[in-house]
Design a protein around this motif. Structure first.
Motif, PDB file in Angstrom:
ATOM      1  N   MET A   1      41.635  48.894  49.164  1.00  0.00           N
ATOM      2  CA  MET A   1      41.009  48.059  48.086  1.00  0.00           C
ATOM      3  C   MET A   1      42.036  48.521  46.831  1.00  0.00           C
ATOM      4  N   ALA A   2      42.574  50.109  46.217  1.00  0.00           N
ATOM      5  CA  ALA A   2      43.194  50.223  45.326  1.00  0.00           C
ATOM      6  C   ALA A   2      44.206  49.781  45.626  1.00  0.00           C
ATOM      7  N   ASN A   3      45.374  49.246  46.983  1.00  0.00           N
ATOM      8  CA  ASN A   3      46.151  48.703  46.504  1.00  0.00           C
ATOM      9  C   ASN A   3      46.018  47.367  46.103  1.00  0.00           C
ATOM     10  N   ASP A   4      45.506  46.843  47.151  1.00  0.00           N
ATOM     11  CA  ASP A   4      44.747  44.876  46.432  1.00  0.00           C
ATOM     12  C   ASP A   4      44.770  45.269  45.100  1.00  0.00           C
ATOM     13  N   PHE A   5      43.929  46.016  44.293  1.00  0.00           N
ATOM     14  CA  PHE A   5      43.707  46.635  42.795  1.00  0.00           C
ATOM     15  C   PHE A   5      44.680  46.672  41.870  1.00  0.00           C
ATOM     16  N   LEU A   6      45.663  46.853  42.648  1.00  0.00           N
ATOM     17  CA  LEU A   6      47.381  47.713  41.795  1.00  0.00           C
ATOM     18  C   LEU A   6      48.147  46.006  42.078  1.00  0.00           C
ATOM     19  N   SER A   7      48.737  45.824  43.366  1.00  0.00           N
ATOM     20  CA  SER A   7      49.129  44.602  42.982  1.00  0.00           C
ATOM     21  C   SER A   7      49.186  42.997  43.066  1.00  0.00           C
ATOM     22  N   THR A   8      47.422  43.168  42.577  1.00  0.00           N
ATOM     23  CA  THR A   8      47.513  42.294  41.108  1.00  0.00           C
ATOM     24  C   THR A   8      47.416  42.238  40.292  1.00  0.00           C
ATOM     25  N   LEU A   9      46.758  43.554  40.049  1.00  0.00           N
ATOM     26  CA  LEU A   9      47.594  43.703  38.134  1.00  0.00           C
ATOM     27  C   LEU A   9      49.300  43.636  37.632  1.00  0.00           C
ATOM     28  N   GLU A  25      44.670  35.568  28.976  1.00  0.00           N
ATOM     29  CA  GLU A  25      43.851  35.079  30.025  1.00  0.00           C
ATOM     30  C   GLU A  25      44.015  35.499  31.683  1.00  0.00           C
ATOM     31  N   VAL A  26      45.061  36.785  31.378  1.00  0.00           N
ATOM     32  CA  VAL A  26      44.632  38.296  32.184  1.00  0.00           C
ATOM     33  C   VAL A  26      43.157  39.104  31.815  1.00  0.00           C
ATOM     34  N   ALA A  27      42.988  38.679  31.022  1.00  0.00           N
ATOM     35  CA  ALA A  27      42.241  39.656  30.634  1.00  0.00           C
ATOM     36  C   ALA A  27      40.556  38.864  31.414  1.00  0.00           C
ATOM     37  N   SER A  28      40.532  37.843  31.041  1.00  0.00           N
ATOM     38  CA  SER A  28      39.574  36.905  31.906  1.00  0.00           C
ATOM     39  C   SER A  28      39.524  36.560  33.050  1.00  0.00           C
ATOM     40  N   ALA A  29      40.359  36.514  33.587  1.00  0.00           N
ATOM     41  CA  ALA A  29      40.482  36.896  35.551  1.00  0.00           C
ATOM     42  C   ALA A  29      40.001  38.296  35.964  1.00  0.00           C
ATOM     43  N   PHE A  30      40.934  38.986  34.729  1.00  0.00           N
ATOM     44  CA  PHE A  30      40.520  40.943  35.593  1.00  0.00           C
ATOM     45  C   PHE A  30      38.780  41.252  35.285  1.00  0.00           C
ATOM     46  N   ASN A  31      37.984  40.178  33.930  1.00  0.00           N
ATOM     47  CA  ASN A  31      36.312  40.902  34.384  1.00  0.00           C
ATOM     48  C   ASN A  31      35.810  39.445  35.138  1.00  0.00           C
ATOM     49  N   ALA A  32      36.149  38.286  35.926  1.00  0.00           N
ATOM     50  CA  ALA A  32      36.142  37.557  36.836  1.00  0.00           C
ATOM     51  C   ALA A  32      35.796  38.679  37.639  1.00  0.00           C
ATOM     52  N   TRP A  33      36.917  38.882  38.417  1.00  0.00           N
ATOM     53  CA  TRP A  33      37.240  40.215  38.971  1.00  0.00           C
ATOM     54  C   TRP A  33      36.138  41.361  39.143  1.00  0.00           C
ATOM     55  N   LEU A  34      35.924  41.737  37.647  1.00  0.00           N
ATOM     56  CA  LEU A  34      35.401  42.540  38.359  1.00  0.00           C
ATOM     57  C   LEU A  34      33.993  42.021  37.992  1.00  0.00           C
ATOM     58  N   ARG A  35      33.153  41.060  38.062  1.00  0.00           N
ATOM     59  CA  ARG A  35      31.769  40.891  37.950  1.00  0.00           C
ATOM     60  C   ARG A  35      32.022  40.288  39.679  1.00  0.00           C
ATOM     61  N   GLU A  36      31.949  39.896  40.065  1.00  0.00           N
ATOM     62  CA  GLU A  36      31.869  39.209  41.548  1.00  0.00           C
ATOM     63  C   GLU A  36      32.603  40.690  42.107  1.00  0.00           C
ATOM     64  N   SER A  37      33.357  41.715  41.865  1.00  0.00           N
ATOM     65  CA  SER A  37      33.691  43.187  42.311  1.00  0.00           C
ATOM     66  C   SER A  37      32.172  43.661  42.460  1.00  0.00           C
ATOM     67  N   GLY A  38      31.163  43.618  41.568  1.00  0.00           N
ATOM     68  CA  GLY A  38      30.517  44.500  41.188  1.00  0.00           C
ATOM     69  C   GLY A  38      29.396  44.049  41.795  1.00  0.00           C
ATOM     70  N   GLY A  39      29.046  42.800  42.169  1.00  0.00           N
ATOM     71  CA  GLY A  39      28.069  42.399  43.652  1.00  0.00           C
ATOM     72  C   GLY A  39      27.847  42.649  44.294  1.00  0.00           C
ATOM     73  N   ALA A  40      29.737  42.593  44.336  1.00  0.00           N
ATOM     74  CA  ALA A  40      29.260  42.726  46.232  1.00  0.00           C
ATOM     75  C   ALA A  40      29.356  44.572  46.456  1.00  0.00           C
ATOM     76  N   LEU A  41      29.651  44.912  46.246  1.00  0.00           N
ATOM     77  CA  LEU A  41      29.392  46.588  45.640  1.00  0.00           C
ATOM     78  C   LEU A  41      27.560  46.551  45.772  1.00  0.00           C
ATOM     79  N   LYS A  42      27.177  46.066  43.819  1.00  0.00           N
ATOM     80  CA  LYS A  42      25.293  46.225  44.853  1.00  0.00           C
ATOM     81  C   LYS A  42      25.347  45.408  45.508  1.00  0.00           C
ATOM     82  N   SER A  43      25.270  44.636  46.552  1.00  0.00           N
ATOM     83  CA  SER A  43      24.761  44.428  47.485  1.00  0.00           C
ATOM     84  C   SER A  43      25.255  45.353  48.821  1.00  0.00           C
TER      85      SER A  43
END
Length: 99
Positions: A1-9, A25-43
């Motif tokens: 998971m950390a490798n995916d994050f670093l490679s995406t970054l 645009e990068v910040a916007s995409a990063f924020n969207a990714w964080l929201r999605e990841s947070g939702g999945a983690l919460k679930s």
């Protein structure tokens, strides 16, 4: 998971360097990714807590309230069935006179 994050970054940073995307645009995409990841983690956390609580033999408050309502309804039903019918006074007087 950390490798995916670093490679995406790294990919996004390379696109910024090459001028393909803007930092916004990068910040916007990063924020969207964080929201999605947070939702999945919460679930996932919610599922794990539910499983652990269930394994311990506990029930949810809603389930407890439903069972309590059923018990009250059954209790009232039993009370209604167990009530003795009223004895007529004339019968009581007749029995008393016979003795």
């Amino acid at each position: 998971m950390a490798n995916d994050f670093l490679s995406t970054l790294r990919t996004y940073l390379n696109k910024v360097k090459e001028g393909e995307t803007t930092p916004t645009e990068v910040a916007s995409a990063f924020n969207a990714w964080l929201r999605e990841s947070g939702g999945a983690l919460k679930s996932k956390i919610h599922e794990e807590v539910e499983a652990a609580v269930s394994n311990m033999g506990f029930i949810k408050r809603e389930e407890f309230d439903e069972l309590q309502a059923q018990i009250v309804a059954l209790s009232q039903k039993i009370d209604g069935l167990c009530e003795k019918p009223a004895v007529k006074k004339s019968r009581v007087k007749k029995i008393a006179k016979d003795k």
